[in-house]
Design an enzyme around this catalytic site. Structure first.
Site, PDB file in Angstrom:
ATOM      1  N   GLY A  10       0.846  -1.192   0.000  1.00  0.00           N
ATOM      2  CA  GLY A  10       0.000   0.000   0.000  1.00  0.00           C
ATOM      3  C   GLY A  10       0.875   1.232   0.000  1.00  0.00           C
ATOM      4  O   GLY A  10       2.097   1.147   0.129  1.00  0.00           O
ATOM      5  N   ALA A  14      -0.285   4.269   4.680  1.00  0.00           N
ATOM      6  CA  ALA A  14      -1.564   3.554   4.642  1.00  0.00           C
ATOM      7  C   ALA A  14      -1.816   2.762   5.924  1.00  0.00           C
ATOM      8  O   ALA A  14      -2.959   2.469   6.259  1.00  0.00           O
ATOM      9  CB  ALA A  14      -1.626   2.629   3.433  1.00  0.00           C
ATOM     10  N   SER A  83       6.118  -1.758  -2.185  1.00  0.00           N
ATOM     11  CA  SER A  83       6.174  -2.640  -3.364  1.00  0.00           C
ATOM     12  C   SER A  83       5.146  -2.203  -4.416  1.00  0.00           C
ATOM     13  O   SER A  83       4.129  -2.851  -4.587  1.00  0.00           O
ATOM     14  CB  SER A  83       6.006  -4.104  -2.966  1.00  0.00           C
ATOM     15  OG  SER A  83       5.057  -4.306  -1.960  1.00  0.00           O
TER      16      SER A  83
END
Length: 178
Positions: A10, A14, A83
């Protein structure tokens, strides 16, 4: 119990690290657990990498490699890392599956407006001012998972509710006892 990888992805802010820490605290008495945080790994394992796509991919592949080593020894590994690229996360899943380790992708979803408002580290403010080039969500893409195993909405759900949904998925996969 088998080892496995829970990959929390995320945007920055987040709630990936917060959720990972809460899960680790809850699960530590029940089974071997290790939490790998993207910020820590970048400092100690991926120092010197930049923020190009190639460097970001190298960083997450290093994290995934360590996670697979731990999973091989029966550890449930919680990875909290932005990621940003969907195809890279898919490749990590394939590598984990090929190694015989369950891979649970968790989309820790908070809209860009929410994480900008939170801006715990002041990074979004700096990125919007042009001080941080290639910042995910501002000047570099984040590709949400098209079909995550679990999606939690940290802008709408409590930490306890998010945690409960992930625990239910881990139970369903036999990675923790009911």
């Amino acid at each position: 119990m088998p080892g496995g990888i829970v990959w929390l992805t995320g945007l920055s802010g987040a709630g990936k690290s917060t959720l990972s820490a809460a899960l680790a605290a809850r699960l530590a008495p029940l089974r071997p657990i290790e939490a790998l945080d993207g910020d820590d790994v970048r400092t100690f394992l991926s120092a010197g990498l930049g923020y190009s796509r190639a460097d970001r991919d190298t960083n997450v592949h290093r994290i995934a490699y360590v996670a697979r080593l731990l999973a091989r020894h029966g550890v449930l590994v919680l990875v909290a890392a932005i990621s940003p690229y969907a195809d890279t996360r898919q490749r990590l899943r394939e590598l984990s599956t090929a190694a015989g380790h369950p891979f649970l992708e968790v989309f820790v979803h908070a809209p860009l407006a929410t994480v900008i408002e939170r801006d715990v580290k002041g990074l979004y403010r700096r990125a919007q001012a042009g001080e941080i080039p290639s910042f995910t969500g501002i000047s570099d893409p984040y590709e949400p998972p098209p079909s995550p195993d679990v999606e939690v909405r940290t802008d709408r759900e409590s930490l306890a509710d998010c945690e409960a949904r992930i625990l239910a998925a881990l139970t369903a996969r036999g990675l923790i006892s009911a």
